[in-house]
Design a protein around this motif. Structure first.
Motif, short mmCIF file in Angstrom:
data_model
loop_
_atom_site.label_atom_id
_atom_site.label_comp_id
_atom_site.label_asym_id
_atom_site.label_seq_id
_atom_site.Cartn_x
_atom_site.Cartn_y
_atom_site.Cartn_z
N HIS A 119 -22.30 9.26 -6.59
CA HIS A 119 -21.99 10.77 -7.00
C HIS A 119 -20.97 11.36 -6.33
O HIS A 119 -20.26 12.05 -6.99
N PHE A 142 -17.31 11.25 -7.92
CA PHE A 142 -17.18 12.11 -8.71
C PHE A 142 -16.78 13.62 -8.20
O PHE A 142 -15.77 14.23 -8.52
N LEU A 176 -23.66 10.57 -12.89
CA LEU A 176 -23.53 12.04 -13.17
C LEU A 176 -24.82 12.41 -14.11
O LEU A 176 -25.45 11.69 -14.72
N ASP A 187 -22.30 17.44 -14.61
CA ASP A 187 -21.31 16.77 -14.36
C ASP A 187 -20.64 16.59 -15.82
O ASP A 187 -19.18 16.70 -16.03
N THR A 204 -18.77 19.55 -17.00
CA THR A 204 -17.52 19.58 -16.38
C THR A 204 -16.30 18.58 -17.00
O THR A 204 -15.22 19.00 -17.31
#
Length: 526
Positions: free
Chosen positions: A212, A215, A239, A243, A246
């Protein structure tokens, strides 16, 4: 492929699944092709367009789909059989450092790529291209080649379309291979995204906090995200819904490889959350060591996973992930991905015309494929269909059925020896059966490349799964500036002895070991 001086016109009939919208199906129609494009699509009984009056259509007796488009593969590795994964992992660094992975994947591929005397490169590119074509894939990710000094890299051009090559200006090239990027190079990475039509990036592959973190590294200290509409995140298994929200705000996309995810991590991408956020999703088979043998197989994996986890994807949704969705991600949707007048004639014909047209494709096997065309040219199919379509090439068998495959192309790389699929199979089988002898040569060449003392000329494979060669598909925008992933020189120095392995079968139909490996993992998953 440019139009010929004298236009070539031909046609084929069958059930036509345009993929323009769900349910847009012509039960019995004809696609008229002129040079590399679709000239018209008409239901049965309507008069042929002007110029096609004397053209006798090829009666396929099958269902016609857009050619399959794949956005995640490591083509060079598709000579290797499915790896018997010894355990579940948290992130990709862990399995890349596993002993059995080094002897089953990294070691054999290094031996093939670095000990090559010039005979294995053409054999490999011929074989892995064939694996795509015989399963209906018309576009995948290209094979990267480097000169022996390591200062130049380019992509192999063959019969198959390569996403990284494209055909500008109609089909802009995708970007996917970049040098290792540390956190301080955030601006450079962001600029590359802004200048790309499509950027395919392995992103947060794994399920633990470390995965993660890659990211999180897309966000700089000012709170700005290096996420653009060009970004297509491959895997994204670590994710969550936030996420994906986003990513959606920045109009990014996702490429899903469910079988590979489940084999390596026991979990796959939360594609339901990705879709709920509004993200476009495409499919990729990943590669033969831990994924499907081809994209046709990955369609089946996606359906099984969707049903098992109640993800809610219809058969149309899944087929869209291998046709219209990847075309949109590549910015090729005005030319490919659906069947429409004026688009390139990249087509897949599957035997039979009954039942739900989308389930029909998902259920189909390699031996059900009747014809594959790329740019209006018959590239692969049954002997009868290829003859009727004016195609020619090398004879082969899939299951017990006679097939013909055509690799010739005016754009084919002139530096690569033109060999038959049969000869390629012979060379690769011999090399993989002689890995113990090849290994010392590959280790010596790796050391010479690292020290800059290489004196050989010609081309070699640039292995996109390995690090330190500036073409890897798993770059690291490392959180807190810490590089991750194995070092190529260190891997070579600690090389485990290699033993003979079998060349991966061209199709599932002719490879019972593949199904057996899937059914019998080396450990029990919960």
């Amino acid at each position: 492929m440019s139009p010929a001086a004298n236009p070539k016109r031909w046609a084929l009939t069958g059930r036509i699944v345009t993929m323009a919208t769900e349910g847009d199906v012509i039960k019995n129609g004809t696609i008229f092709i002129e040079d590399n494009r679709i000239a018209a699509i008409l239901p049965k009984g309507q008069p042929a367009p002007v110029g096609f009056e004397a053209v006798a259509a090829v009666t396929t007796g099958g269902t016609i789909y857009p050619g399959l488009i794949e956005l995640h593969n490591h083509l060079s590795y598709n000579v290797l059989p499915l790896w018997r994964v010894p355990q579940l992992f948290g992130n990709c660094d862990q399995w890349q450092n596993a002993k059995s992975y080094k002897t089953s994947v990294t070691g054999p591929m290094s031996a093939i790529a670095l000990a090559d005397d010039g005979s294995l490169l053409p054999a490999l590119v011929r074989y892995v291209e064939a694996k795509c074509l015989v399963a209906g894939t018309t576009t995948s990710q290209g094979i990267t080649l480097s000169n022996w000094s390591g200062t130049i890299h380019k992509y192999y051009k063959g019969a198959l379309r390569a996403a990284e090559i494209g055909s500008p200006p109609d089909l802009p090239r995708a970007h996917s291979k970049i040098p290792d990027i540390d956190a301080e190079d955030w601006a450079k990475f962001d600029n590359e995204l802004k200048s790309s039509a499509c950027f395919l990036l392995h992103l947060s592959e794994g399920i633990d906090p470390k995965a993660h973190s890659h990211f999180l590294a897309l966000r700089n200290s000012a709170g700005d995200w290096a996420i653009e509409p060009s970004l297509a995140g491959i895997h994204c298994t670590a994710l969550d819904a936030t996420d994906f929200g986003t990513m959606a705000q920045h109009q990014a996309r996702v490429v899903w490889s469910p079988l590979s995810n489940l084999l390596l991590y026991g979990k796959t991408t939360d594609v339901a959350a990705a879709r709920a956020a509004g993200l476009t999703i495409a499919l990729g088979s990943d590669w033969s060591p831990s994924g499907s043998k081809n994209l046709l197989g990955q369609l089946k994996a996606a359906k099984v996973v969707s049903a098992h986890f109640n993800l809610g994807f219809s058969d149309y949704d899944i087929v869209a992930m291998a046709t219209r969705n990847p075309a949109a991600i590549l910015k090729w949707d005005s030319k490919l991905g659906t069947i429409a007048k004026g688009k390139f004639a990249d087509l897949l014909v599957v035997k039979g015309v009954t039942g739900d047209p989308y389930a029909h494709l998902i259920k189909s096997r390699e031996q059900d494929i009747v014809l594959v065309t790329i740019g209006g040219r018959a590239r692969y199919g049954t002997k009868k269909a290829m003859q009727q379509a004016g195609g020619s090439g090398e004879a082969l068998k899939v299951g017990r059925s006679a097939r013909v495959i055509d690799f010739t192309s005016p754009d084919q790389d002139p530096r690569i020896e033109k060999i038959t699929l049969a000869e390629a199979t012979t060379r690769l089988s011999a090399a993989l059966g002689n890995l113990g002898t090849l290994q010392p040569h590959s280790i010596a060449m790796s050391a010479a490349i690292a020290s800059g003392t290489v004196s050989r000329t010609g081309w070699r494979l640039a292995l996109d799964e390995q690090f330190g060669n500036n073409v890897q598909l798993r770059p690291r925008l490392a959180y807190n500036g810490i590089r991750t992933g194995p070092d190529l020189a260190a891997v070579a120095a600690a090389a485990e002895p290699l033993h003979p392995i079998k060349l991966d079968g061209l199709t599932v139909a002719d490879d019972p070991v593949f199904i057996d490996t899937l059914k019998n993992p080396t450990f029990r998953r919960g």
